[in-house]
Design an enzyme around this catalytic site. Structure first.
Site, PDB file in Angstrom:
ATOM      1  N   TYR A  33       0.838  -1.191   0.000  1.00 57.40           N
ATOM      2  CA  TYR A  33       0.000   0.000   0.000  1.00 57.40           C
ATOM      3  C   TYR A  33       0.871   1.238   0.000  1.00 57.40           C
ATOM      4  O   TYR A  33       2.023   1.214   0.404  1.00 57.40           O
ATOM      5  CB  TYR A  33      -1.010   0.014   1.156  1.00 57.40           C
ATOM      6  CG  TYR A  33      -0.471   0.343   2.532  1.00 57.40           C
ATOM      7  CD1 TYR A  33      -0.387   1.657   2.974  1.00 57.40           C
ATOM      8  CD2 TYR A  33      -0.085  -0.661   3.406  1.00 57.40           C
ATOM      9  CE1 TYR A  33       0.080   1.963   4.246  1.00 57.40           C
ATOM     10  CE2 TYR A  33       0.372  -0.373   4.677  1.00 57.40           C
ATOM     11  CZ  TYR A  33       0.455   0.951   5.100  1.00 57.40           C
ATOM     12  OH  TYR A  33       0.913   1.245   6.358  1.00 57.40           O
ATOM     13  N   CYS A  34       0.280   2.313  -0.509  1.00 52.84           N
ATOM     14  CA  CYS A  34       0.915   3.626  -0.529  1.00 52.84           C
ATOM     15  C   CYS A  34      -0.106   4.621   0.007  1.00 52.84           C
ATOM     16  O   CYS A  34      -0.906   4.263   0.864  1.00 52.84           O
ATOM     17  CB  CYS A  34       1.417   3.945  -1.934  1.00 52.84           C
ATOM     18  SG  CYS A  34       2.736   5.201  -1.935  1.00 52.84           S
ATOM     19  N   TRP A  35      -0.131   5.847  -0.521  1.00 53.20           N
ATOM     20  CA  TRP A  35      -1.036   6.858   0.020  1.00 53.20           C
ATOM     21  C   TRP A  35      -2.507   6.591  -0.272  1.00 53.20           C
ATOM     22  O   TRP A  35      -3.323   6.579   0.637  1.00 53.20           O
ATOM     23  CB  TRP A  35      -0.662   8.253  -0.482  1.00 53.20           C
ATOM     24  CG  TRP A  35       0.310   8.924   0.427  1.00 53.20           C
ATOM     25  CD1 TRP A  35       1.602   9.231   0.141  1.00 53.20           C
ATOM     26  CD2 TRP A  35       0.097   9.332   1.771  1.00 53.20           C
ATOM     27  NE1 TRP A  35       2.203   9.807   1.225  1.00 53.20           N
ATOM     28  CE2 TRP A  35       1.301   9.892   2.255  1.00 53.20           C
ATOM     29  CE3 TRP A  35      -0.994   9.285   2.639  1.00 53.20           C
ATOM     30  CZ2 TRP A  35       1.444  10.389   3.540  1.00 53.20           C
ATOM     31  CZ3 TRP A  35      -0.842   9.791   3.920  1.00 53.20           C
ATOM     32  CH2 TRP A  35       0.353  10.331   4.359  1.00 53.20           C
ATOM     33  N   CYS A  62      -2.491   7.634  -6.117  1.00 53.24           N
ATOM     34  CA  CYS A  62      -1.057   7.367  -6.060  1.00 53.24           C
ATOM     35  C   CYS A  62      -0.792   5.974  -6.626  1.00 53.24           C
ATOM     36  O   CYS A  62      -1.499   5.027  -6.280  1.00 53.24           O
ATOM     37  CB  CYS A  62      -0.598   7.434  -4.602  1.00 53.24           C
ATOM     38  SG  CYS A  62       1.088   6.883  -4.339  1.00 53.24           S
ATOM     39  N   PHE A  82      -3.375   3.950   2.309  1.00 53.28           N
ATOM     40  CA  PHE A  82      -3.483   4.462   3.673  1.00 53.28           C
ATOM     41  C   PHE A  82      -4.620   5.470   3.811  1.00 53.28           C
ATOM     42  O   PHE A  82      -5.251   5.550   4.862  1.00 53.28           O
ATOM     43  CB  PHE A  82      -2.155   5.094   4.114  1.00 53.28           C
ATOM     44  CG  PHE A  82      -2.183   5.537   5.538  1.00 53.28           C
ATOM     45  CD1 PHE A  82      -2.211   4.609   6.567  1.00 53.28           C
ATOM     46  CD2 PHE A  82      -2.218   6.876   5.862  1.00 53.28           C
ATOM     47  CE1 PHE A  82      -2.266   5.008   7.892  1.00 53.28           C
ATOM     48  CE2 PHE A  82      -2.268   7.296   7.180  1.00 53.28           C
ATOM     49  CZ  PHE A  82      -2.292   6.358   8.199  1.00 53.28           C
TER      50      PHE A  82
END
Length: 151
Positions: free
Chosen positions: A87-89, A93, A117
């Site tokens: 996972y990222c932002w 993204c 996130f």
């Protein structure tokens, strides 16, 4: 003429193949939270963001491994044979996609956590910082109070 049906839907056979393939590459915040809460093993959750982003808050139990460090450090933080969830932002993204590609290149089975996130925290799921674990208020546009998605 219908704007929706201007391009006809795929056949059921093609739709099955398409949606099954998508589910092989993606998971969501609720499923990740359910597995983490139940202590399900066999996979690891990787937060691919910068140190500053991690410090602002991350999913409890996630491993911090920025995308640029995956090739060099993956073998030291991902158990052999474990699947990886990145996972990222958030949805705007593609950091989790880039990280998933790096893990796949290393031979790991991998999925992305949809929403990243952003949606994890907007759904009121636990967020960890140096100060401990908290829950932010639920955003009623993504997880209405008292209503379960039940998907």
């Amino acid at each position: 003429m219908s704007a929706v049906l201007q391009v006809p839907p795929a056949s059921a056979e093609l739709a099955v193949a398409h949606f099954a393939a998508r589910l092989a590459f993606e998971t969501d915040c609720s499923d990740v939270a359910a597995d983490l809460g139940a202590g399900v093993d066999g996979w690891v959750l990787i937060d691919t963001r910068s140190q500053e982003s991690w410090d602002q808050g991350h999913v409890p139990g996630a491993i911090h491994l920025p995308t640029r460090e995956i090739a060099a450090r993956a073998a030291t933080v991902v158990p052999a044979g474990a699947a990886v969830v990145t996972y990222c932002w958030g949805p705007a993204c593609n950091g989790a996609t880039k990280a998933a590609l790096e893990f796949a290149r290393l031979g790991h089975p991998v999925k992305e956590m949809l929403g990243g996130f952003e949606y994890w925290s907007r759904e009121g799921l636990p967020v960890e910082t140096a100060d401990g674990v908290t829950r932010r208020p639920v955003d009623p546009l993504v997880a209405p109070r008292g209503v379960a998605c039940a998907c």
